[in-house]
Every structure is written in C-alpha cells, then in structure tokens.
Design a protein around this motif. Structure first.
Motif, short mmCIF file in Angstrom:
data_model
loop_
_atom_site.label_atom_id
_atom_site.label_comp_id
_atom_site.label_asym_id
_atom_site.label_seq_id
_atom_site.Cartn_x
_atom_site.Cartn_y
_atom_site.Cartn_z
N ALA A 44 0.96 -1.18 -0.15
CA ALA A 44 0.01 0.16 0.33
C ALA A 44 1.11 1.12 0.24
CB ALA A 44 -0.62 -0.39 1.18
N LEU A 45 1.76 1.25 0.42
CA LEU A 45 2.83 2.49 1.05
C LEU A 45 3.48 2.84 -0.41
CD1 LEU A 45 3.71 2.27 4.31
CD2 LEU A 45 2.64 3.23 3.75
N VAL A 46 3.90 1.66 -1.53
CA VAL A 46 4.63 1.87 -2.55
C VAL A 46 3.58 2.03 -3.54
CG1 VAL A 46 5.40 0.17 -4.11
CG2 VAL A 46 6.24 -0.20 -2.15
N LEU A 47 2.70 1.88 -3.09
CA LEU A 47 1.68 1.72 -4.50
C LEU A 47 0.84 2.79 -4.30
CD1 LEU A 47 0.36 -1.52 -5.54
CD2 LEU A 47 1.34 0.05 -7.58
N ALA A 48 0.18 2.97 -3.14
CA ALA A 48 -1.59 4.50 -3.41
C ALA A 48 -1.08 5.81 -3.00
CB ALA A 48 -1.97 3.57 -1.68
N ASP A 49 -1.38 6.87 -3.98
CA ASP A 49 -1.65 7.57 -3.16
C ASP A 49 -1.83 8.14 -2.03
OD1 ASP A 49 -0.01 8.78 -5.90
OD2 ASP A 49 -2.31 8.19 -6.88
N GLN A 50 -3.17 7.51 -2.21
CA GLN A 50 -4.00 7.31 -0.85
C GLN A 50 -4.00 6.09 0.06
OE1 GLN A 50 -5.92 10.15 1.09
NE2 GLN A 50 -4.35 11.92 -0.73
N ILE A 51 -3.97 5.78 1.24
CA ILE A 51 -4.58 4.61 2.21
C ILE A 51 -6.06 4.88 3.10
CG2 ILE A 51 -4.62 2.83 3.49
CD1 ILE A 51 -0.88 3.97 2.64
N GLU A 77 -11.22 3.91 9.01
CA GLU A 77 -10.33 3.76 10.58
C GLU A 77 -9.72 5.50 10.05
OE1 GLU A 77 -9.38 3.30 14.42
OE2 GLU A 77 -10.81 2.21 13.16
N GLN A 78 -9.25 5.84 9.19
CA GLN A 78 -8.40 6.25 8.53
C GLN A 78 -7.97 7.10 7.32
OE1 GLN A 78 -4.39 7.90 10.68
NE2 GLN A 78 -4.39 8.86 9.44
N VAL A 79 -8.10 7.60 6.14
CA VAL A 79 -7.99 8.06 4.47
C VAL A 79 -7.28 9.20 5.37
CG1 VAL A 79 -8.83 8.62 2.89
CG2 VAL A 79 -10.26 7.78 4.34
N ALA A 80 -6.02 8.75 4.45
CA ALA A 80 -4.78 9.78 4.33
C ALA A 80 -4.20 9.12 3.23
CB ALA A 80 -4.21 10.03 5.73
N SER A 81 -2.83 9.97 2.91
CA SER A 81 -1.79 9.81 1.80
C SER A 81 -1.02 9.41 2.26
CB SER A 81 -0.89 11.49 1.18
OG SER A 81 0.05 12.12 2.60
N GLU A 139 3.76 8.09 9.00
CA GLU A 139 4.55 8.93 9.80
C GLU A 139 3.24 10.13 11.37
OE1 GLU A 139 5.95 12.40 7.78
OE2 GLU A 139 7.63 11.30 6.91
N ARG A 140 1.33 10.48 10.53
CA ARG A 140 0.72 10.68 11.62
C ARG A 140 -0.25 10.11 11.27
NH1 ARG A 140 4.55 14.23 11.00
NH2 ARG A 140 4.66 15.47 10.93
N PRO A 141 -0.16 8.95 12.15
CA PRO A 141 -1.64 7.50 12.28
C PRO A 141 -2.74 8.32 12.96
CG PRO A 141 0.75 7.50 13.59
CD PRO A 141 0.49 7.93 12.74
N THR A 142 -3.21 8.34 13.33
CA THR A 142 -4.62 8.83 14.25
C THR A 142 -5.17 7.79 15.59
OG1 THR A 142 -6.33 8.12 13.53
CG2 THR A 142 -5.34 10.77 12.95
N SER A 143 -5.10 6.55 15.17
CA SER A 143 -5.19 5.71 15.87
C SER A 143 -4.61 4.71 16.72
CB SER A 143 -6.45 5.17 16.06
OG SER A 143 -6.10 3.63 14.53
N HIS A 144 -4.38 3.79 17.61
CA HIS A 144 -3.35 2.53 18.36
C HIS A 144 -3.22 1.69 16.42
CE1 HIS A 144 -2.26 -1.13 19.58
NE2 HIS A 144 -1.48 0.16 21.29
N PHE A 145 -4.59 1.25 15.93
CA PHE A 145 -4.64 0.75 15.50
C PHE A 145 -4.16 0.94 14.08
CE2 PHE A 145 -7.03 -1.15 11.44
CZ PHE A 145 -7.12 -2.53 11.77
N VAL A 146 -3.73 1.78 13.27
CA VAL A 146 -3.34 2.17 12.38
C VAL A 146 -2.30 2.52 12.38
CG1 VAL A 146 -3.22 4.48 10.81
CG2 VAL A 146 -5.56 3.75 11.03
N ALA A 147 -1.19 3.27 13.85
CA ALA A 147 -0.22 3.33 14.21
C ALA A 147 0.86 1.56 14.42
CB ALA A 147 0.26 3.81 15.31
#
Length: 371
Positions: A208-215, A224-228, A234-242
C-alpha cells in the motif's frame, strides 16, 4: 507509427462512495463507508482479513449490491448498473486466463465479444500488450509464461477496454517477493502513464505504501483513517493504524500540558514525553504515545539532565536485517524496539544484557487515540 503508450491513453474517472453498507442477515460487513478515489489516483483499501475491504471493492465492481448508500463515477450514479455497463477493469489474484488461447487471444477475447471489429480488436490488444511489456509474446500460451508474465497478460486484458476505473484485489499474492516488488513499481508507472483511477485491495502494508496515493485503513467494516501514504505512516490517528502500518512502540500516557506547538504527556511509570505534532486530544485525556523504531537513537550511557523522550532498558534481543540492526530493550516490563543503520553502530554494538538509553526528537513523538 503511433506510439502505443500514447494512442492507448485512458484517463480515469472519479469514484465516490457515499455511505455504502452491506449486510448479510444480521452481520454487517461494511458500515457507512464514505470515500473518494480522485481521477488518476491510486487508492488502497488496507486492512486485516475480514475488515470489509474486498466486499467494498466488489460493490464498486457491481458484483455485490450495497444494502444502502450510493456509488458514482464522475458524478454519474452506477449503484444500479450491471457490471458490463460500469466501464471498469478488474484484476484478481486468480488471473483466470484461458489455457487454450494465446496471449493475444486472451487479451482480445472481451473486445471481440462486445462486437468490436477484428482490426480494432487486434490493434487495441497489441497496444495493451505493449503497455504491459509483452510485445513478442502474442503467440505464446499461458502455460509457457512465468507468473509475472501471466499477471501482465491479466493486466493487459483489464485495461484493453480502456476503463475509467481499474479494480485490483490482492493481485500480487501469487508472486514471490522480488517479482512482487518489481510488478508493484511497474503497475504504479503504468497507472500514472495512463492517468488511470485505480482502487487496490491489499492486506500488505508495504504494498500500500509503495503503490497508493491515498490509503484507506479499514477495521470492522469501517474506515479508520484516510490519508496519503506518507501522512498515514508519519501521522496515524489511532493505535490500530499506527500498529497496522509498520512497527511502533507504544506507551499509555496522560496529556498533562498543551501549548500552541507542543503537547506534554506522562506515562503511568512517570516518563515525560513531548510532541510537536498536532493532536485533537486535550489536557487530562488518556492517549497512547507512539514512536517508530527508526526514529530512535541509542546510547550506552545514561543521559544527564534532559529526560524528555528518553527511556532506559536492558537489551533482550537483537536481529540483523542487512542494512539495519533491530534491538529490543526491556523497559519496566515493556518491550521497546529500535532499528539502527549498521553503519551508525561502529564497534560499540549493543549486546544481550547491556543497558542502553533510547531517545528521540519531539518531532517524532506520535500521539494516537486508544483502541
């Protein structure tokens, strides 16, 4: 002669999901998902098995009907349209190539079934094969191809229709690691060249990190979260995402002070952490302090004076990973992982049983909400 990469230029459509849900009996597998893949963008639906990402993709494809909500492409509703009228290309982990047809025949088959002339069908099939670096393979049978070549044939078949949107469901799962990484780069380049809107389902964070513009990280049927890619790392908003995106160290803490550009936290065992990253949480609220292993510096000596963003513990494990050494410290019953470049270690390498000090900058202190 025209360049096939130019004549086959596609251009993608904007895909919008508005509050879509899907239930099977009393089991809701997708719940109120609102999401947009902008024109020409690669959007990854990322999450663990059973989180609803494949069901969401299948609703976009028209293979599953939403229980509620709407789906549109370029502002035009497609929720009630059958699959063949959505102008969508699809590529799944099972490439489903016809074993009795040549590469060219596999790619051309769908066009010929749509009544397109033989000359145009062959021209467009050859263009798609050129875009996927398969010129010269037209007469081969699928059994004579490698896994990566078969995947390219399936991709050529998906884009030969010149779709507005390309849907990919774990397309690289059958490939070995090295080939998978090479195909990821090729796919990203191809989608960028064609301006093709792409929605990818994967449980592989690195992919996902290699391919995506947005995840879009999914959990329990919800977003849970949508961002680049960079922001979500670098800026996860929850324990789950981090925890799901990469590796992090976590410590429960309470926010004890906030200024314009600074937040202070205290752990249950008294450590003080400082973050210069924005946080919506207020003073007195419970949070999780998180820091990535590669953000940590290690020192064999105890720091004097400055104790913010500093912990000290005993080395309990080390793992050599080529260019980096992963080191686990035990800190008051909690394991803390650090990742150091081999070149930075010199002769003073942490050994089992040694006591080292870990520290990091306030720009790298993440504050995430609890589960």
């Amino acid at each position: 002669m025209d360049n096939p990469a130019i004549t086959a230029k596609i251009g993608g459509g904007s895909v919008k999901l508005s509050g879509i849900s899907r239930s099977y009996g009393g089991n809701q597998v997708v719940s109120d998902v609102t999401l947009e893949a902008r024109s020409g963008e690669i959007l990854a639906l990322l999450g663990p098995s059973g989180c609803g990402k494949t069901t969401t993709l299948r609703m976009v494809a028209g293979l599953v009907q939403p229980t509620s909500g709407d789906i549109s492409i370029d502002g035009k509703p497609i929720t009630d349209l059958p699959v063949h009228r959505r102008n969508i290309g699809m590529l799944f982990q099972n490439y489903a190539l016809f074993p009795h047809m040549t590469v060219l025949e596999n790619v051309a088959f769908g066009l010929s079934m749509r009544g397109i002339s033989r000359a145009e069908t062959e021209q467009r099939a050859r263009q798609a094969l050129a875009l996927t670096h398969l010129t010269g393979f037209e007469g081969r049978m699928p059994a004579a191809l490698s896994g990566g070549q078969q995947q390219r044939v399936a991709l050529a078949r998906a884009i030969v229709y010149r779709p507005k949107v390309l849907l990919l469901d774990e397309p690289f799962g059958a490939l070995d690691k090295k080939l998978r990484e090479a195909m990821q780069i090729e796919l990203r380049q191809l989608c960028n060249e064609l301006g093709l809107t792409t929605i990818l389902v994967t449980h592989d964070q690195e992919e996902a990190l290699v391919l995506a513009d947005q995840i879009a990280v999914m959990r329990g049927g919800r977003i849970e979260q949508v961002a680049s890619a960079r922001e979500i790392y670098e800026r996860p908003t929850s324990h789950f995402v981090a925890d799901f995106i990469g590796t992090s160290n976590f410590m429960p803490a309470t926010i004890i002070g906030k200024q314009e550009d600074k937040t202070l936290l205290r752990s249950a065992t008294g450590q003080i952490f400082e973050s210069l990253l924005p946080s919506a949480l207020g003073v007195g609220q419970q949070a999780i302090m998180a820091v990535r292993p590669e953000s940590i510096r290690l020192s064999p000596v105890e720091t004097s004076g400055e104790t913010v963003n500093t912990v000290r513990g005993q080395v309990i494990r080390t793992v050599f990973k080529g260019q980096a050494l992963s080191i686990w410290l035990e800190i008051q019953g909690t394991e803390f992982i650090c990742s150091l470049p081999i070149d930075s270690l010199g002769a003073n390498t942490p050994q089992l049983g040694d006591v080292w000090t870990a520290s990091w900058s306030s720009e790298r202190t993440l504050i995430v909400r609890e589960q």
